[in-house]
Enzyme design. Structure first.
Site, PDB file in Angstrom:
ATOM      1  N   ASP A 271       0.851  -1.205   0.000  1.00 26.12           N
ATOM      2  CA  ASP A 271       0.000   0.000   0.000  1.00 26.12           C
ATOM      3  C   ASP A 271       0.884   1.253   0.000  1.00 26.12           C
ATOM      4  O   ASP A 271       1.880   1.288  -0.696  1.00 26.12           O
ATOM      5  CB  ASP A 271      -1.009  -0.066   1.145  1.00 26.12           C
ATOM      6  CG  ASP A 271      -1.985  -1.229   0.940  1.00 26.12           C
ATOM      7  OD1 ASP A 271      -2.616  -1.267  -0.116  1.00 26.12           O
ATOM      8  OD2 ASP A 271      -2.077  -2.108   1.806  1.00 26.12           O
ATOM      9  N   SER A 272       0.561   2.247   0.817  1.00 26.41           N
ATOM     10  CA  SER A 272       1.250   3.537   0.677  1.00 26.41           C
ATOM     11  C   SER A 272       2.719   3.522   1.111  1.00 26.41           C
ATOM     12  O   SER A 272       3.446   4.470   0.827  1.00 26.41           O
ATOM     13  CB  SER A 272       0.508   4.615   1.479  1.00 26.41           C
ATOM     14  OG  SER A 272      -0.749   4.874   0.889  1.00 26.41           O
ATOM     15  N   THR A 273       3.154   2.476   1.797  1.00 26.53           N
ATOM     16  CA  THR A 273       4.586   2.425   2.148  1.00 26.53           C
ATOM     17  C   THR A 273       5.450   2.349   0.891  1.00 26.53           C
ATOM     18  O   THR A 273       6.619   2.723   0.904  1.00 26.53           O
ATOM     19  CB  THR A 273       4.908   1.225   3.059  1.00 26.53           C
ATOM     20  OG1 THR A 273       4.655   0.012   2.343  1.00 26.53           O
ATOM     21  CG2 THR A 273       4.068   1.248   4.324  1.00 26.53           C
ATOM     22  N   TYR A 274       4.863   1.884  -0.202  1.00 23.84           N
ATOM     23  CA  TYR A 274       5.602   1.778  -1.456  1.00 23.84           C
ATOM     24  C   TYR A 274       5.957   3.154  -2.021  1.00 23.84           C
ATOM     25  O   TYR A 274       6.874   3.291  -2.833  1.00 23.84           O
ATOM     26  CB  TYR A 274       4.773   0.984  -2.476  1.00 23.84           C
ATOM     27  CG  TYR A 274       5.411   0.909  -3.841  1.00 23.84           C
ATOM     28  CD1 TYR A 274       6.534   0.119  -4.067  1.00 23.84           C
ATOM     29  CD2 TYR A 274       4.900   1.653  -4.900  1.00 23.84           C
ATOM     30  CE1 TYR A 274       7.135   0.070  -5.318  1.00 23.84           C
ATOM     31  CE2 TYR A 274       5.486   1.610  -6.154  1.00 23.84           C
ATOM     32  CZ  TYR A 274       6.609   0.816  -6.360  1.00 23.84           C
ATOM     33  OH  TYR A 274       7.199   0.775  -7.587  1.00 23.84           O
ATOM     34  N   LYS A 275       5.258   4.183  -1.558  1.00 23.73           N
ATOM     35  CA  LYS A 275       5.487   5.525  -2.108  1.00 23.73           C
ATOM     36  C   LYS A 275       6.921   5.995  -1.889  1.00 23.73           C
ATOM     37  O   LYS A 275       7.426   6.843  -2.633  1.00 23.73           O
ATOM     38  CB  LYS A 275       4.480   6.511  -1.493  1.00 23.73           C
ATOM     39  CG  LYS A 275       3.054   6.274  -1.981  1.00 23.73           C
ATOM     40  CD  LYS A 275       2.010   7.027  -1.191  1.00 23.73           C
ATOM     41  CE  LYS A 275       0.601   6.722  -1.706  1.00 23.73           C
ATOM     42  NZ  LYS A 275      -0.459   7.261  -0.852  1.00 23.73           N
TER      43      LYS A 275
END
Length: 590
Positions: free
Chosen positions: A394-398
């Site tokens: 999820d947003s940790t990939y950003k």
């Protein structure tokens, strides 16, 4: 997931049986009776493949296009917001948009329940068959006719069978049969010697002893086990029925091979003799019966009538076809591996690891916590199993999406602004132009999704492979693969990657690394700096996956951490951050 396993089992069993049936039909004249029967053992091998642990032959990393586990209806047009996202007013707030997945959970439960019921019913039926065998065994009396016993021993010697076998008669059997895995019984109808000639009895003994020699009792048990496991596939039932017929034909051929040609007719007459006296066989799954259905007897008589000694050429052709089919079955292993593999495990091994019980922090959640002490080069892990379980980042990939975008000059350190696309999102902060800092702070999905789409897919794949990011699976599509889709990563890998990112182990441009580091700075306290990123997986409006990853820089050391929580709902980045801060505080790190 049971659904995946069910589909794999059904496809592999049906496909293999179908191909073997076609091969038997096409190459009927090139296959001896023995090798026609042996082909069915390849079906047994194929039925075993779905039950072999996938890590023993893991080909999943070589394929990324096929993801059976990702029946993913990710849709950005149907957006909804979780309430918790709007309540918090600090960096712990985690903006997220729900993705829509068809819920397979109910189907999974129904399928698993139905399969278990089927297994139980079949098990009861086979236990009943075993009890019938036991009853026959209990009523079996040892033969007293000396001539018959001598004949039995002569037949054993003729076939090279040295083990002691029980031969007797029982009022419960109408047709000669053999059963028993450890103690083998050859049982005939009572008073059989009153209506059978010694020649007929000899043929019966030769037939049953050939079954013993070929270990057909053990095969019976295997068939029963697979029939229970694959009760849902009618092709498996058909295959086993044909296998039993081919086994009898192969056994007949083995007997005929040991006889003079003039005896072939007598042998066939001996079998027909039982058809006249016994209308229906008992069909005991754990026993080999001389008799069978009239259709089966007809096939056997036809094969006996056309029997010829197997030539060397026929034997070579038979072996060649068998080996070809063996290669075919083996070739399905990579396919099964890919279908079964959701690359959902990271294989972690480190001697400098301490596993600790932090369950008190994870009340109501399945989750794990991984901490890495840079100075001590040491891991502390809660929940060994979940720490290696790969889930959507999820947003940790950003963090990495930003880094790749900088490396490809899609954005730069000095100019990372992107214009708002005009679509109104449920978060006010998203509805404006964004630069890297604001996009990271507000976790603006559209900013990073645009970065993904502007970065060549092959470049992203290259970067993910270079840094070893989780399963590196981009099949979910640009801008979507990291949102509860194909890309997955474990908490341990998150920590390892953060460390590699922090020390720039993979040789990215230092200014780009620093830009991302600046973007993920959260707060400082007592001389320590906390950096990180939350992430929430929201599926069908339920928060099922919560992340908080990052690092704490103190004056003496740097600690990298990753917390992941899972539940049917209320698992979000905010909660993961709360848990993380509690643990770090109690450890005296932050």
């Amino acid at each position: 997931m049971f659904f995946t396993h069910f589909v794999i089992s059904f496809i592999i069993s049906s496909f293999t049986i179908g191909v073997i049936m076609v091969i038997k039909k096409v190459f009927q004249k090139q296959l001896s009776a023995k090798w026609q029967y042996n082909l069915w053992f390849l079906v047994l091998a194929a039925l075993t493949l779905p039950f072999i642990p996938n890590h023993l032959f893991n080909f999943g990393n070589y394929f990324t296009l096929l993801d059976l586990n990702q029946i993913n209806g990710t849709s950005s047009s149907n957006i909804s917001v979780s309430d918790h996202n709007l309540k918090n007013g600090n960096w712990m707030q985690d903006f997220t948009i729900s993705v829509n997945h068809p819920s397979l959970e109910s189907l999974n439960i129904i399928l698993a329940g139905t399969w278990i019921v089927g297994v139980l019913v079949l098990s009861v039926l086979f236990i009943n068959a075993w009890l019938k065998i036991k009853k026959i065994k209990d009523t079996t009396s040892v033969l007293k006719t000396k001539e018959v016993l001598i004949l039995f021993e002569q037949c054993k010697n003729r076939l090279g069978v040295s083990k002691k076998l029980m031969v007797g008669e029982s009022p419960l059997v109408k047709s000669p049969m053999m059963f028993g895995l450890f103690k083998t019984y050859v049982v005939l109808p009572v008073h059989f010697d009153e209506w059978l000639s010694m020649k007929d009895i000899e043929y019966i003994f030769l037939h049953e002893l050939n079954h013993y020699k070929h270990k057909d009792m053990a095969t019976n048990y295997l068939i029963v086990i697979y029939q229970i496991l694959y009760w849902f596939n009618p092709l498996v039932w058909i295959a086993f029925r044909k296998m039993r017929l081919d086994r009898e034909i192969a056994c007949d051929s083995a007997v005929l091979k040991s006889l003079d040609e003039c005896c072939y007719t007598e042998y066939g007459d001996a079998i027909i003799n039982f058809v006249d006296r016994v209308s229906l066989p008992k069909n005991l799954a754990l026993a080999n019966e001389l008799n069978g259905s009239k259709e089966q007897i007809k096939r056997r008589i036809e094969r006996i009538a056309s029997f010829t000694i197997e030539s060397k050429l026929l034997k070579i052709k038979s072996i060649a076809i068998f080996m070809l089919m063996g290669v075919f079955v083996a070739s399905q292993i990579p396919l099964i591996s890919v279908m079964a593999d959701d690359n959902n495990r990271y294989h972690f091994k480190s001697e400098r690891t301490v596993y600790e019980d932090l369950s008190r922090y994870f009340s109501k959640y399945e989750g794990s916590f991984v901490l890495y002490d840079l100075q001590a080069n040491k891991y502390s892990i809660y929940n060994k199993s979940n720490s290696t379980l790969r889930v959507s980042p999820d947003s940790t990939y950003k963090i990495y999406s930003a880094l790749f975008g900088l490396e490809k000059n899609i954005i730069t350190v000095d100019n990372s602004t992107m214009k708002w696309n005009g679509i109104r999102y449920p978060y006010t902060s998203w509805n404006a132009d964004q630069n890297l800092d604001s996009a990271m702070k507000n976790s603006v999905n559209w900013y990073f999704q645009r970065l993904d789409k502007m970065t060549n897919q092959s470049d992203i794949q290259f970067y993910l492979k270079s840094i070893g990011y989780g399963n590196q699976n981009l099949s979910g599509g640009p801008g979507q693969y990291w949102l509860e889709s194909s890309l997955k990563i474990s908490p341990i890998e998150q920590v390892q990657l953060l460390k590699a990112f922090y020390i720039n182990q993979h040789g990215f441009q230092d200014k780009n690394i620093q830009a991302v580091k600046d973007a993920i700075k959260l707060e400082s306290k007592d001389g320590s700096l906390l950096s990180g990123k939350t992430g929430t997986g929201t599926v069908n409006n339920k928060d099922t996956n919560g992340w908080f990853i990052g690092y704490v820089e103190t004056k003496e050391d740097t600690y990298f951490f990753a917390t992941n929580i899972q539940n049917e709902d209320n698992s979000n980045g905010s909660k993961a951050a709360e848990i993380t801060l509690s643990i770090l505080r109690n450890k005296g790190i932050y």
